[in-house]
Design a protein around this motif. Sequence first.
Motif, PDB file in Angstrom:
ATOM      1  N   TYR A  25       0.811  -1.221   0.000  1.00  0.00           N
ATOM      2  CA  TYR A  25       0.000   0.000   0.000  1.00  0.00           C
ATOM      3  C   TYR A  25       0.845   1.274   0.000  1.00  0.00           C
ATOM      4  CZ  TYR A  25       0.792  -0.447   5.077  1.00  0.00           C
ATOM      5  OH  TYR A  25       1.353  -0.598   6.314  1.00  0.00           O
ATOM      6  N   VAL A  27       2.379   3.191  -1.977  1.00  0.00           N
ATOM      7  CA  VAL A  27       2.608   3.567  -3.371  1.00  0.00           C
ATOM      8  C   VAL A  27       3.204   4.969  -3.492  1.00  0.00           C
ATOM      9  CG1 VAL A  27       0.898   2.020  -4.379  1.00  0.00           C
ATOM     10  CG2 VAL A  27       0.196   4.297  -3.623  1.00  0.00           C
ATOM     11  N   TYR A  28       3.103   5.754  -2.422  1.00  0.00           N
ATOM     12  CA  TYR A  28       3.727   7.091  -2.419  1.00  0.00           C
ATOM     13  C   TYR A  28       4.912   7.143  -1.458  1.00  0.00           C
ATOM     14  CZ  TYR A  28       4.601  12.040  -1.951  1.00  0.00           C
ATOM     15  OH  TYR A  28       5.222  13.261  -1.918  1.00  0.00           O
ATOM     16  N   HIS A 140      -2.004  11.490  -7.254  1.00  0.00           N
ATOM     17  CA  HIS A 140      -2.790  10.255  -7.447  1.00  0.00           C
ATOM     18  C   HIS A 140      -2.258   9.141  -6.551  1.00  0.00           C
ATOM     19  CE1 HIS A 140      -5.204   7.208  -9.405  1.00  0.00           C
ATOM     20  NE2 HIS A 140      -4.110   6.515  -9.687  1.00  0.00           N
ATOM     21  N   LYS A 141      -0.931   9.030  -6.463  1.00  0.00           N
ATOM     22  CA  LYS A 141      -0.317   8.009  -5.602  1.00  0.00           C
ATOM     23  C   LYS A 141      -0.635   8.279  -4.130  1.00  0.00           C
ATOM     24  CE  LYS A 141       3.649   7.298  -8.655  1.00  0.00           C
ATOM     25  NZ  LYS A 141       5.101   7.532  -8.759  1.00  0.00           N
ATOM     26  N   TRP A 143      -3.293   9.686  -2.888  1.00  0.00           N
ATOM     27  CA  TRP A 143      -4.675   9.287  -2.605  1.00  0.00           C
ATOM     28  C   TRP A 143      -4.857   7.772  -2.663  1.00  0.00           C
ATOM     29  CZ3 TRP A 143      -7.560  12.021   0.153  1.00  0.00           C
ATOM     30  CH2 TRP A 143      -7.489  13.420   0.116  1.00  0.00           C
ATOM     31  N   GLN A 144      -4.183   7.105  -3.588  1.00  0.00           N
ATOM     32  CA  GLN A 144      -4.216   5.640  -3.625  1.00  0.00           C
ATOM     33  C   GLN A 144      -3.780   5.063  -2.283  1.00  0.00           C
ATOM     34  OE1 GLN A 144      -1.727   4.729  -7.206  1.00  0.00           O
ATOM     35  NE2 GLN A 144      -3.189   3.054  -7.459  1.00  0.00           N
ATOM     36  N   GLU A 145      -2.690   5.614  -1.773  1.00  0.00           N
ATOM     37  CA  GLU A 145      -2.142   5.127  -0.515  1.00  0.00           C
ATOM     38  C   GLU A 145      -3.062   5.446   0.655  1.00  0.00           C
ATOM     39  OE1 GLU A 145       1.618   6.148   2.354  1.00  0.00           O
ATOM     40  OE2 GLU A 145       2.073   5.780   0.224  1.00  0.00           O
ATOM     41  N   GLU A 147      -6.277   5.989   0.694  1.00  0.00           N
ATOM     42  CA  GLU A 147      -7.502   5.179   0.649  1.00  0.00           C
ATOM     43  C   GLU A 147      -7.234   3.736   1.049  1.00  0.00           C
ATOM     44  OE1 GLU A 147     -10.285   7.611  -2.531  1.00  0.00           O
ATOM     45  OE2 GLU A 147      -9.096   5.929  -3.286  1.00  0.00           O
ATOM     46  N   ALA A 148      -6.097   3.192   0.616  1.00  0.00           N
ATOM     47  CA  ALA A 148      -5.747   1.821   0.988  1.00  0.00           C
ATOM     48  C   ALA A 148      -5.492   1.701   2.492  1.00  0.00           C
ATOM     49  CB  ALA A 148      -4.514   1.368   0.210  1.00  0.00           C
ATOM     50  N   THR A 153     -12.992   5.372   0.662  1.00  0.00           N
ATOM     51  CA  THR A 153     -12.833   6.147  -0.562  1.00  0.00           C
ATOM     52  C   THR A 153     -13.176   7.611  -0.299  1.00  0.00           C
ATOM     53  OG1 THR A 153     -13.453   4.224  -1.870  1.00  0.00           O
ATOM     54  CG2 THR A 153     -13.576   6.346  -2.965  1.00  0.00           C
ATOM     55  N   LYS A 157     -11.508  14.249  -3.903  1.00  0.00           N
ATOM     56  CA  LYS A 157     -10.046  14.326  -3.856  1.00  0.00           C
ATOM     57  C   LYS A 157      -9.486  15.625  -4.445  1.00  0.00           C
ATOM     58  CE  LYS A 157      -9.518   9.961  -5.434  1.00  0.00           C
ATOM     59  NZ  LYS A 157     -10.651   9.125  -5.018  1.00  0.00           N
TER      60      LYS A 157
END
Length: 196
Positions: A25, A27-28, A140-141, A143-145, A147-148, A153, A157
Amino acid sequence: MPYASLLVKIEAHVRNLFAIHMHPYLVYHNLSHTENVVRYTARLSEYYDLKPHSHFIIMAAAWFHDTGHLFGEIEGHEARSATLMEKYLGDTISKIYLNHIRQCIMATKMPVHPDNLLEMIICDADTWHLGTTDFFGEDHKVWQEVEARKGKTFDNKPALSLRFMEQHIFFTSYCIQHLSEGKRENVKRLNELIGG
């Protein structure tokens, strides 16, 4: 103290931490982000012609600043990062140096309030992408992180990113001069995305 050789050891140690303890998770807040912060920190250190001991302090802080993400939640990661640094360097350097590095790491805690040039440098290096064309990919990364890690969600954003951008400031004269225009462009695009 042989600063350069110690920084080589710090780099190897931090790379090893990410290799062993990495989570899918992240990703950032991963090794790539740390490498970017280290690179930008080195650029600012050179620009401001920091003395060797100050360069060592800020570079050590840059390498360790996000290691706490490997061992817990988002909240409190700065303090965990500082503790990991102290565990690794505690028998190698003086308490004064340990404290300066800790303060630089802790300076990256949001909302940031840097007290000196070294703290300003690491804060700016940590948010460098806000003023570049990499912003939307990196955001984007983020927010991906988030949220995970939070298990939920976020529907708004762009608006949340815009609020963060509007509250953020660059502190060093270098970043104000070189990144402000890019940041303005990114704010403009965010406003367009949310119809503002």
